[in-house]
Structures are given as structure tokens and as C-alpha cells.
Design an enzyme around this catalytic site. Structure first.
Site, PDB file in Angstrom:
ATOM      1  N   ASN A 198       0.839  -1.203   0.000  1.00  0.00           N
ATOM      2  CA  ASN A 198       0.000   0.000   0.000  1.00  0.00           C
ATOM      3  C   ASN A 198       0.874   1.252   0.000  1.00  0.00           C
ATOM      4  O   ASN A 198       1.671   1.422  -0.935  1.00  0.00           O
ATOM      5  CB  ASN A 198      -1.114  -0.035   1.055  1.00  0.00           C
ATOM      6  CG  ASN A 198      -0.702  -0.341   2.466  1.00  0.00           C
ATOM      7  OD1 ASN A 198      -0.260  -1.449   2.756  1.00  0.00           O
ATOM      8  ND2 ASN A 198      -0.842   0.609   3.367  1.00  0.00           N
ATOM      9  N   ASP A 199       0.759   2.142   0.954  1.00  0.00           N
ATOM     10  CA  ASP A 199       1.309   3.499   0.851  1.00  0.00           C
ATOM     11  C   ASP A 199       2.795   3.597   0.449  1.00  0.00           C
ATOM     12  O   ASP A 199       3.611   2.837   0.960  1.00  0.00           O
ATOM     13  CB  ASP A 199       1.243   4.211   2.210  1.00  0.00           C
ATOM     14  CG  ASP A 199      -0.064   4.062   2.934  1.00  0.00           C
ATOM     15  OD1 ASP A 199      -0.985   3.439   2.403  1.00  0.00           O
ATOM     16  OD2 ASP A 199      -0.153   4.574   4.065  1.00  0.00           O
ATOM     17  N   GLN A 254       4.674   0.474   2.158  1.00  0.00           N
ATOM     18  CA  GLN A 254       3.994  -0.439   3.065  1.00  0.00           C
ATOM     19  C   GLN A 254       3.901  -1.792   2.386  1.00  0.00           C
ATOM     20  O   GLN A 254       3.309  -1.914   1.301  1.00  0.00           O
ATOM     21  CB  GLN A 254       2.591   0.095   3.385  1.00  0.00           C
ATOM     22  CG  GLN A 254       2.601   1.209   4.396  1.00  0.00           C
ATOM     23  CD  GLN A 254       3.037   0.713   5.758  1.00  0.00           C
ATOM     24  OE1 GLN A 254       2.278   0.086   6.473  1.00  0.00           O
ATOM     25  NE2 GLN A 254       4.285   0.972   6.116  1.00  0.00           N
ATOM     26  N   GLU A 285      -5.322  10.564   7.504  1.00  0.00           N
ATOM     27  CA  GLU A 285      -4.105   9.760   7.443  1.00  0.00           C
ATOM     28  C   GLU A 285      -3.072  10.463   6.559  1.00  0.00           C
ATOM     29  O   GLU A 285      -3.399  11.338   5.750  1.00  0.00           O
ATOM     30  CB  GLU A 285      -4.396   8.368   6.856  1.00  0.00           C
ATOM     31  CG  GLU A 285      -5.330   7.529   7.725  1.00  0.00           C
ATOM     32  CD  GLU A 285      -5.552   6.116   7.206  1.00  0.00           C
ATOM     33  OE1 GLU A 285      -5.633   5.210   8.044  1.00  0.00           O
ATOM     34  OE2 GLU A 285      -5.655   5.914   5.980  1.00  0.00           O
ATOM     35  N   ARG A 344      -0.445   8.436  13.793  1.00  0.00           N
ATOM     36  CA  ARG A 344       0.467   7.795  12.839  1.00  0.00           C
ATOM     37  C   ARG A 344       0.836   8.660  11.628  1.00  0.00           C
ATOM     38  O   ARG A 344       0.283   9.708  11.404  1.00  0.00           O
ATOM     39  CB  ARG A 344      -0.135   6.480  12.345  1.00  0.00           C
ATOM     40  CG  ARG A 344      -1.471   6.612  11.647  1.00  0.00           C
ATOM     41  CD  ARG A 344      -1.983   5.231  11.212  1.00  0.00           C
ATOM     42  NE  ARG A 344      -3.337   5.310  10.712  1.00  0.00           N
ATOM     43  CZ  ARG A 344      -4.423   5.230  11.484  1.00  0.00           C
ATOM     44  NH1 ARG A 344      -4.319   5.054  12.779  1.00  0.00           N
ATOM     45  NH2 ARG A 344      -5.623   5.351  10.935  1.00  0.00           N
TER      46      ARG A 344
HETATM   47  C1  FRU Z   1      -2.990   4.489   4.969  1.00  0.00           C
HETATM   48  C2  FRU Z   1      -2.626   3.662   6.182  1.00  0.00           C
HETATM   49  C3  FRU Z   1      -1.781   4.473   7.132  1.00  0.00           C
HETATM   50  C4  FRU Z   1      -1.019   3.413   7.877  1.00  0.00           C
HETATM   51  C5  FRU Z   1      -0.803   2.377   6.805  1.00  0.00           C
HETATM   52  C6  FRU Z   1      -0.788   0.954   7.314  1.00  0.00           C
HETATM   53  O1  FRU Z   1      -3.287   3.737   3.844  1.00  0.00           O
HETATM   54  O2  FRU Z   1      -3.808   3.206   6.809  1.00  0.00           O
HETATM   55  O3  FRU Z   1      -2.506   5.341   7.970  1.00  0.00           O
HETATM   56  O4  FRU Z   1       0.178   3.870   8.415  1.00  0.00           O
HETATM   57  O5  FRU Z   1      -1.834   2.537   5.855  1.00  0.00           O
HETATM   58  O6  FRU Z   1      -0.394   0.074   6.310  1.00  0.00           O
END
Ligand code: FRU
Length: 485
Positions: free
Chosen positions: A21-22, A39, A198, A147
Site C-alpha cells: 500500500n502506501d 507499506q 491519514e 500515525r
Molecule cells: C494508509 C494507512 C496508514 C497506515 C498504513 C498501514 O493507507 O492506513 O494510515 O500507516 O496505511 O499500512
């Protein structure tokens, strides 16, 4: 990783296997190498067991996968989103003998808390050692909704923006050394709230065609996007080192598609041309898209984008977003027309190894209506992805003509309004097997849209209709290189 599957983007980054992900820790080093962390769950096709995966690139299109950069200490914790900086002057004390020390600042998540931790790299960002004094920021009482630290340099300080997610608050902290942090202010309850804030980013951003600049705060929300699920919003404003003041109270979203989330600016790139990259998916369906079962990977990043801002009478504040140096991946011209008139241009790109195509349309003297449409389709199954612009100001996209993914949240159609102010506009489009990105009107409106055909799309038709005699339309279509070959 095997990058040859028919669903694999060829000019976008995707992980070798499993779930991404991110974007995290994005930075450009002094040798011109772009570092992208992300991520990453190395053990499954859904989120969980989060690490920082790592890849490097010289041009932001050709990526080399690197070893996982940051691991959790045990199976009760996860390494969540964060950022990275280059500590040239050794403010941290980690780097007595070098000026290329990298510090990663990230969230450690476990069942009872989220804290901000740091790790340092003596080898330019390939391997990291966790700071023995971690965490560097923790809340009392502990919170699991704290976070995504993003750190920039401002004057003699480091500045962090970090999300108190379900309080709809971005905290701003400052530090002389990346280890001790002081809370300076909060930015709270602005724009769209969604269910949580986020991945904030604070960045100095240039005005288009000007040497002036302004600050930009971006905040991702999930769920609660106008289109459904997750999206990024932005606030132009002023930053004095401790406080961020938005220019107005307006909510603005960065993308009118559904697949652009948790974006991050690269640290260390020239401040006159900030570069941004985002996760091209949506938490509503990102963990169930068909690339997982069919090819063993999930999610790609967006194209790298060069970002500027404009404040134009009549249309107001707009983030301008265009693909970063896309000519560097042009392979061969597939078609062009210097004046399309009321006509169409058809290109079959079935023999292009990448399956990735870019086209640009330039329109001038537009007035009194007319439309520009484009369709990418499969000559085998007739599946399609298409879009069109009504010159009086409405743009639409439709990914519903592809049949490889059936999900209630995988919405077919998107639209935005984009009034043509001067009779001139551009449309740039990149298609890359399972992702389409459009940039309308010099990037004033952009959309990122994934789609999943059962057979590769191989035919592009661009057509215009109802144009007055004075309208000029030029088109050029390029086949793109295969960046993973
Ligand atoms: C955003 C998120 C962040 C977190 C991460 C976890 O997509 O939810 O807030 O740090 O992904 O994978």
C-alpha cells in the site's frame, strides 16, 4: 518478481509479490537515485504484517527491487507509514563521518499503541539500524490512532506533520536533531473529515510559471471520499515554521478517480519541482483486486507526478499535476494528427511489448461546444475503458467496460467539471495494462483509475465531434518503453 503477467503495469511500480500500500520514505539522494519505500506485507496478498519494502530508480520509471529495509521486531508489531530525510549536517549525531546519512521516521503499530520511531542508515538507505532511544514520540495515555509522520527541513529545524487520525487533527512538531520533538501546533477539523485523517504531507510548492511559492498541506481521508472510500485532499496555505494557516476554508480533492491515496512528496528533490507519488488503489477494494489470485501481487503506485499550484480568477485554487518527465520513456510514435478537425485517429498497439501508451491532445480556439472522446478497447473481447470531454466544461471517465473484477465498490464512472478559460486546453493520458491516468487542462484535473480486463486492451480511438471551424486539435500517440524488461 515476475513482471510479465498481462495485468502487470510496465511503467508503474508494483511489488515483486504480495501486498503493497502506501509509499513511504521517498527521497532523492545526492547521486540522483530515487528511493521509494512502501507499506509491504511480504507474507500475504492483503494488508497485515507491515514492513518497509524498498526500490530504487534513476528516472522514477525503471525500478530495481531492493531488500526489505525495515522489519518489525516481533510478530505483535508492524512498521507503518512514514518518511525519510538526509541528515547532511549530522544533526542527529548518527553520522560523524558522512554527509549522506538517511533517517527514517515511521509509526510502530501494535495492539495498544501507535508511536513515532526512527532508524538510521549508514549505507545511503539500503539497511537501517533502529535508534535505541525509541519511541521518539508517544502519547500518554497511549493511542492506536496516531500515525504517519512526514518530516521536512524548515530553517534550522526539522518539522513533522503527523496524524491524530480519528481526532481529525494534524499535529505539527519541531526538532533540532530528529530525536527530541516538541509539539508546536494542531491543524484540526478542516476540509473533508471522512472517518479518519491519514498520511499528512507538508511541502513548499511553486506557482506554475512563476518563482513564487506557497505551502501545501495534504491529508488523506479514509473512508469518506466523495467518490467512496479513500482519497487525498489538499490545503494551500502559509507555514511559519510552527503553524499552518490555510488560504481559505474550502475542501479540495487531489484526484477525481478512486485510486490515488496516501501520496507522498520526495524529500531532497529540487524545491522548484516537487515530485509526488501515491498508492493507486482504494481501501474499499484494494485487498481483493484480481491481480492477487491471478498473478500473486496487489497494487501499484501512481506515475510520479510533478506538482505545482495555480490560483486563477474564475477557477480558483488548483493543484496542477502532470507526469514527471514522461518523454524519457517514449519508445516510438504510434500515430499523430496535426489537425484532427471533426475526425478520428485509430491506433492498434497490440504488438507493443509494454502495452503502455501515452497520448497528448492540444486544443486551441475552443468555443461553442464540441466533444473529444477516447476509447481503449480489446479487439478480442470488446472490453473498454473510455472517457470524454465536453468543451463546455464536463469530463467523464468510464472503466465499467472491463469485466475482470466485480465488486460493489469498484464504481464504473467518474466525472469532474473543468471550465475552459482561454479556449485552450490539453489532455494527457497514460494507459498501462490495468491503470489509466488522465491529466486534463495542463493538469488542473487529474484522475487515477485502475481497471481489470480479461483480455489485454490493444486499440485506441480518439475522436472529436461538433467542433466549430476555428477549433484546432492536434494529437500525438506514443508507445512507452517496457520499464521492467
Ligand atoms: C494508509 C494507512 C496508514 C497506515 C498504513 C498501514 O493507507 O492506513 O494510515 O500507516 O496505511 O499500512
Amino acid at each position: 518478481g515476475n513482471y510479465s503477467g498481462p495485468l502487470r503495469p510496465q511503467v508503474h511500480f508494483s511489488p515483486p509479490i504480495n501486498f503493497m500500500n502506501d509509499p513511504n520514505g521517498c527521497f532523492l539522494d545526492a547521486n540522483g537515485t530515487w528511493h521509494l519505500y512502501y507499506q509491504y506485507n511480504p507474507t500475504d496478498l492483503v494488508a497485515g504484517n507491515q514492513h518497509w519494502g524498498h526500490a530504487t530508480s534513476k528516472d522514477l520509471y525503471h525500478w530495481e527491487n531492493q531488500q526489505i529495509a525495515i522489519f518489525p521486531d516481533n510478530d505483535t508489531e508492524q512498521i507503518f507509514t512514514g518518511s525519510a530525510v538526509i541528515d547532511v549536517n549530522n544533526t542527529s549525531g548518527f553520522f560523524p563521518n558522512q554527509d549522506n546519512g538517511v533517517v527514517a521516521i515511521y509509526t510502530v503499530n501494535n495492539a495498544v499503541s501507535e508511536t513515532q520511531d526512527i532508524a538510521y542508515s549508514l549505507d545511503g538507505g539500503y539497511t537501517f539500524t533502529k535508534f535505541e532511544g525509541n519511541p521518539v514520540i508517544s502519547l500518554d495515555p497511549p493511542s492506536t490512532q496516531f500515525r504517519d509522520p512526514k518530516v521536512i527541513r524548515h530553517g534550522d529545524n526539522w518539522v513533522m506533520v503527523v496524524s491524530y487520525a480519528t481526532d481529525f487533527t494534524i499535529g505539527i512538531f519541531t526538532s533540532p536533531d530528529l530525536k527530541s520533538w516538541t509539539h508546536a501546533s494542531n491543524f484540526s477539523h478542516h476540509g473533508l473529515l471522512g472517518l479518519q485523517y491519514e498520511c499528512p504531507n507538508l511541502v513548499e510548492i511553486p506557482f506554475a510559471h512563476s518563482s513564487d511559492s506557497i505551502y501545501l498541506l495534504i491529508v488523506s481521508i479514509n473512508p469518506g471520499a466523495p467518490q467512496g472510500g479513500s482519497i487525498t485532499q489538499y490545503f494551500p496555505g502559509h507555514f511559519n515554521g510552527t503553524h499552518f494557516e490555510p488560504v481559505d476554508g474550502v475542501a479540495r480533492i487531489a484526484d477525481f478517480g478512486k485510486d490515488n491515496y496516501a501520496g507522498q512528496f520526495f524529500y531532497g528533490s529540487d524545491s522548484s519541482s516537487p515530485v509526488f507519488i501515491a498508492w493507486s488503489s482504494n481501501w474499499q477494494y484494494g485487498q481483493v483486486v484480481p491481480t492477487g489470485t491471478l498473478e500473486g501481487w496487489r497494487s501499484s503506485m501512481s506515475l510520479p507526478r510533478q506538482i505545482s499550484i495555480a490560483n486563477v480568477t474564475g477557477t480558483g485554487w488548483d493543484l496542477l499535476s502532470v507526469p514527471y518527465n514522461i518523454p524519457s520513456i517514449f519508445l516510438s510514435q504510434l500515430g499523430n494528427s496535426s489537425n484532427l478537425g471533426n475526425g478520428n485517429l485509430e491506433v492498434n498497439y497490440g504488438s507493443l511489448p509494454s502495452g503502455a501508451v501515452y497520448f497528448q491532445v492540444n486544443v486551441s480556439n475552443a468555443s461553442g461546444g464540441g466533444t473529444l472522446n477516447f476509447t481503449f478497447s480489446s479487439s478480442k473481447t470488446r472490453e473498454s475503458v473510455k472517457g470524454g470531454f465536453f468543451f463546455d466544461g464536463d469530463f467523464w471517465l468510464d472503466r465499467g467496460g472491463t469485466t475482470g473484477f466485480d465488486n460493489p465498490f469498484f464504481t464504473d464512472k467518474f466525472s469532474t467539471s473543468n471550465p475552459v478559460v482561454s479556449g485552450m486546453f490539453t489532455l494527457e493520458v497514460v494507459i498501462d495494462r490495468t491503470i489509466l491516468e488522465v491529466f486534463l487542462d495542463y493538469g488542473r484535473n487529474s484522475a487515477t483509475t485502475t481497471f481489470f480486463p480479461t483480455s489485454p486492451l490493444d486499440t485506441l480511438v480518439i475522436s472529436t465531434e461538433g467542433l466549430g471551424d476555428a477549433v484546432e486539435v492536434s494529437v500525438v500517440v506514443w508507445g512507452l518503453k517496457d520499464a521492467w524488461a
